[in-house]
Design a protein around this motif. Structure first.
Motif, PDB file in Angstrom:
ATOM      1  N   VAL A   1     -21.205  -9.109 -40.050  1.00 30.36           N
ATOM      2  CA  VAL A   1     -22.331  -8.364 -40.345  1.00 30.36           C
ATOM      3  C   VAL A   1     -22.519  -8.249 -41.852  1.00 30.36           C
ATOM      4  O   VAL A   1     -23.655  -8.423 -42.305  1.00 30.36           O
ATOM      5  CB  VAL A   1     -22.104  -6.922 -39.798  1.00 30.36           C
ATOM      6  CG1 VAL A   1     -23.379  -6.090 -40.211  1.00 30.36           C
ATOM      7  CG2 VAL A   1     -22.110  -7.133 -38.133  1.00 30.36           C
ATOM      8  N   GLY A   2     -21.588  -7.956 -42.548  1.00 27.45           N
ATOM      9  CA  GLY A   2     -21.488  -7.899 -43.891  1.00 27.45           C
ATOM     10  C   GLY A   2     -22.160  -9.215 -44.680  1.00 27.45           C
ATOM     11  O   GLY A   2     -22.829  -9.332 -45.630  1.00 27.45           O
ATOM     12  N   LEU A   3     -21.618 -10.480 -44.239  1.00 23.04           N
ATOM     13  CA  LEU A   3     -21.780 -11.764 -44.559  1.00 23.04           C
ATOM     14  C   LEU A   3     -23.555 -11.799 -44.379  1.00 23.04           C
ATOM     15  O   LEU A   3     -24.127 -12.350 -45.278  1.00 23.04           O
ATOM     16  CB  LEU A   3     -21.042 -12.892 -43.984  1.00 23.04           C
ATOM     17  CG  LEU A   3     -21.361 -14.093 -44.187  1.00 23.04           C
ATOM     18  CD1 LEU A   3     -21.439 -14.325 -45.911  1.00 23.04           C
ATOM     19  CD2 LEU A   3     -20.691 -15.281 -43.599  1.00 23.04           C
TER      20      LEU A   3
ATOM     21  N   LEU B   1     -26.882  -5.901 -35.100  1.00 20.39           N
ATOM     22  CA  LEU B   1     -25.947  -7.124 -35.250  1.00 20.39           C
ATOM     23  C   LEU B   1     -24.579  -6.748 -34.698  1.00 20.39           C
ATOM     24  O   LEU B   1     -23.835  -7.487 -33.837  1.00 20.39           O
ATOM     25  CB  LEU B   1     -25.898  -7.614 -36.697  1.00 20.39           C
ATOM     26  CG  LEU B   1     -26.749  -8.354 -37.147  1.00 20.39           C
ATOM     27  CD1 LEU B   1     -26.502  -8.371 -38.772  1.00 20.39           C
ATOM     28  CD2 LEU B   1     -26.686  -9.720 -36.759  1.00 20.39           C
ATOM     29  N   SER B   2     -24.075  -5.399 -34.713  1.00 18.95           N
ATOM     30  CA  SER B   2     -22.839  -4.917 -34.173  1.00 18.95           C
ATOM     31  C   SER B   2     -22.704  -4.597 -32.608  1.00 18.95           C
ATOM     32  O   SER B   2     -22.091  -4.891 -31.763  1.00 18.95           O
ATOM     33  CB  SER B   2     -22.342  -3.877 -34.860  1.00 18.95           C
ATOM     34  OG  SER B   2     -23.232  -2.773 -34.846  1.00 18.95           O
TER      35      SER B   2
ATOM     36  N   VAL C   1     -35.135  -2.502 -42.041  1.00 18.28           N
ATOM     37  CA  VAL C   1     -33.868  -3.186 -42.541  1.00 18.28           C
ATOM     38  C   VAL C   1     -32.451  -2.553 -42.178  1.00 18.28           C
ATOM     39  O   VAL C   1     -31.590  -3.100 -41.857  1.00 18.28           O
ATOM     40  CB  VAL C   1     -34.034  -3.727 -43.793  1.00 18.28           C
ATOM     41  CG1 VAL C   1     -32.726  -4.007 -44.564  1.00 18.28           C
ATOM     42  CG2 VAL C   1     -35.191  -4.802 -44.053  1.00 18.28           C
ATOM     43  N   PRO C   2     -32.690  -0.827 -42.448  1.00 18.37           N
ATOM     44  CA  PRO C   2     -31.664  -0.259 -42.395  1.00 18.37           C
ATOM     45  C   PRO C   2     -30.884  -0.457 -40.837  1.00 18.37           C
ATOM     46  O   PRO C   2     -29.652   0.008 -40.850  1.00 18.37           O
ATOM     47  CB  PRO C   2     -31.933   1.247 -42.604  1.00 18.37           C
ATOM     48  CG  PRO C   2     -33.033   1.185 -43.365  1.00 18.37           C
ATOM     49  CD  PRO C   2     -33.794   0.001 -42.902  1.00 18.37           C
ATOM     50  N   PHE C   3     -31.456  -0.823 -39.934  1.00 15.30           N
ATOM     51  CA  PHE C   3     -31.080  -0.829 -38.576  1.00 15.30           C
ATOM     52  C   PHE C   3     -30.297  -2.166 -38.215  1.00 15.30           C
ATOM     53  O   PHE C   3     -29.995  -2.525 -37.117  1.00 15.30           O
ATOM     54  CB  PHE C   3     -32.310  -0.388 -37.432  1.00 15.30           C
ATOM     55  CG  PHE C   3     -32.767   0.895 -37.590  1.00 15.30           C
ATOM     56  CD1 PHE C   3     -32.166   1.887 -37.391  1.00 15.30           C
ATOM     57  CD2 PHE C   3     -33.944   1.101 -38.290  1.00 15.30           C
ATOM     58  CE1 PHE C   3     -32.490   3.192 -37.363  1.00 15.30           C
ATOM     59  CE2 PHE C   3     -34.595   2.280 -38.779  1.00 15.30           C
ATOM     60  CZ  PHE C   3     -33.727   3.069 -38.062  1.00 15.30           C
ATOM     61  N   LEU C   4     -30.558  -3.195 -39.120  1.00 15.78           N
ATOM     62  CA  LEU C   4     -30.090  -4.347 -38.896  1.00 15.78           C
ATOM     63  C   LEU C   4     -28.674  -4.579 -38.612  1.00 15.78           C
ATOM     64  O   LEU C   4     -28.197  -5.308 -37.488  1.00 15.78           O
ATOM     65  CB  LEU C   4     -30.369  -5.587 -40.015  1.00 15.78           C
ATOM     66  CG  LEU C   4     -31.856  -5.774 -40.424  1.00 15.78           C
ATOM     67  CD1 LEU C   4     -31.999  -6.828 -41.432  1.00 15.78           C
ATOM     68  CD2 LEU C   4     -32.417  -6.376 -39.043  1.00 15.78           C
ATOM     69  N   ALA C   5     -27.733  -4.079 -39.445  1.00 20.32           N
ATOM     70  CA  ALA C   5     -26.363  -3.550 -39.237  1.00 20.32           C
ATOM     71  C   ALA C   5     -25.923  -3.392 -37.688  1.00 20.32           C
ATOM     72  O   ALA C   5     -25.039  -3.694 -37.077  1.00 20.32           O
ATOM     73  CB  ALA C   5     -25.652  -2.777 -40.116  1.00 20.32           C
ATOM     74  N   VAL C   6     -26.899  -2.092 -37.268  1.00 17.18           N
ATOM     75  CA  VAL C   6     -26.629  -1.602 -35.929  1.00 17.18           C
ATOM     76  C   VAL C   6     -26.955  -2.822 -34.806  1.00 17.18           C
ATOM     77  O   VAL C   6     -26.040  -2.961 -33.811  1.00 17.18           O
ATOM     78  CB  VAL C   6     -27.502  -0.511 -35.710  1.00 17.18           C
ATOM     79  CG1 VAL C   6     -27.325   0.204 -34.280  1.00 17.18           C
ATOM     80  CG2 VAL C   6     -27.207   0.820 -36.790  1.00 17.18           C
TER      81      VAL C   6
END
Length: 427
Positions: free
Chosen positions: A46-48, A35-36, A28-33
């Protein structure tokens, strides 16, 4: 006299929390990476998406708890493991085509959240039953750390280990990381299917608490918890704790950015949180056992409020021009100590609120109220932050979104718990 299987159950339950967090934090910590970088989404989008994933887990805890009461904690834990494995597999599969599939990726994130909403209430139910059974055989004056305090420690071990495993696999791409998570949760499910006893939720809790026939109708707990005005009030007040703790992932990174400090300091902050949790959770639990739940809640909420007060009312210059990190670490320390005090205490109080009712819906409602508070509180905090940007004299206002609910919880929540405990003893 405890049977061998009963003695083995507590280590299995605590170890399960470690395994859950290893698998979760490996991915999960890598999801933002992803998505961007892979989907080229803006930070707002990404935040949404990540916010929806969190709400899919916390917001659906009530449903997961109710299902656990109806079909059994063990059953829902195993189904939750399967759903989360399917979610991680979907995340991996979304990157297999030459053009990554965003819709599939979002669906995978929702499945990971829903899986947690299914198995976490079930785990809490079994831990509560084990705690009650342990209390039954404990001399009255002996005070020990609760199993929920140990659950925080074993969970933190997983939270520290998981990102290291994910980072080690990152060189083969996120699909490999997510695929590992899927296989890992399948393995957890198989392990639990072989080790968890097949006693249903109602029987486990009834055996632990000495409950009568009312506990044999767990499906009634959904209606009972919603009719329990004291518990609803407690859930609403305690939601301030999850809102406050969630700011480690929102407000603290934004504060680092506002102070023009490197984002890399965030790793040091989370390492410090892990050190605090692993070293002080049990001593705090011993203190909580000595002073009682009402005093513990009052102390914990105030500590968290003091942490946000440091950020709201103490300027960076108070710590010296080059030591803005010290100010943030002071705030984070107070917030973490507050959460470590109230979170295990609140979980251990749920069976006392539930009484003869099954506890799944009660655990679920507690988490669902927290999830709603995070969703609404983060929106209000962000709105106030944007409208007070550039006005130094108003910079304290956004932090009041955290401070005021915590002070209300300290004042009203502790009184509510004290009154409930007195009523329970006199019944």
């Amino acid at each position: 006299m405890k049977t061998r299987s009963q003695r083995l159950e507590i280590p299995v339950l605590l170890g399960t929390q470690t395994l859950f967090n290893i698998g979760f934090y490996a991915v999960v910590p890598f999801l933002a990476v992803v998505l961007s970088s892979d989907f080229l989404l803006a930070s707002t989008a990404v935040g949404l998406i990540l916010g929806i994933r969190t709400f899919a887990q916390q917001g659906l805890f009530l449903a997961g708890g109710t299902l656990a009461d109806r079909f059994g904690a063990r059953t829902m834990i195993l189904i939750g493991c399967a759903v989360r494995a399917a979610g991680f597999l979907t995340l991996a599969a979304s990157l297999w085509p030459s053009t990554p599939h965003l819709g599939m990726f979002i669906f995978g994130t929702l499945l990971t959240g829903f899986g947690g909403a299914l198995f976490s209430p079930g785990l809490n139910i079994l831990v509560a039953a084990a705690q009650s059974a342990r209390d039954q055989g404990q001399v009255q004056h002996v005070r020990r750390a609760t199993l929920f305090a140990w659950l925080s420690i074993t969970g933190e071990i997983g939270a520290v280990t998981g990102p290291l495993m994910g980072s080690a696999l990152w060189g083969w791409g996120f699909s490999t990381v997510a695929g590992f998570g899927a296989v890992f949760f399948v393995a957890i499910g198989i392990f639990l299917a072989l080790t968890l006893g097949k006693t249903d939720t109602a029987s486990a809790l009834s055996a632990a608490t000495g409950a009568g026939t009312k506990a044999s109708k767990p499906h009634s707990s959904f209606r009972e918890c919603l009719r329990d005005r004291q518990f609803l009030a407690f859930c609403s007040l305690h939601a301030a704790d999850l809102l406050a703790y969630n700011q480690l992932y929102l407000a603290i990174p934004l504060e680092l950015e506002r102070q023009d400090m490197p984002t890399q300091w965030l790793g040091l902050i989370f390492a410090w949180i892990s050190i605090l949790t692993l070293s002080l959770q049990i001593p705090l639990s011993w203190l909580a056992a000595r002073i009682g739940p009402a005093a513990t809640l009052r102390m914990g909420y105030i500590l968290s409020a003091l942490g946000f007060s440091v950020l709201a009312f103490i300027p960076s210059s108070a710590f010296g021009e080059e030591t803005s990190l010290v100010r943030i670490l002071c705030a984070v320390t107070l917030m973490t100590l507050g959460h470590m005090s109230v979170h295990p205490t609140a979980l251990s109080l749920v069976p006392k609120f539930a009484g003869l009712n099954a506890t799944g819906s009660y655990f679920g409602l507690l988490s669902t109220c927290g999830g709603l508070a995070v969703l609404l509180g983060n929106m209000l905090f962000g709105w106030l932050l944007s409208h007070t940007a550039g006005a130094a004299e108003l910079s304290f206002i956004p932090w009041l979104v955290m401070i005021i609910p915590l002070l209300l919880a300290s004042w009203l929540g502790s009184r509510l718990v004290r009154d409930r405990m007195l009523r329970t003893r006199s019944a």
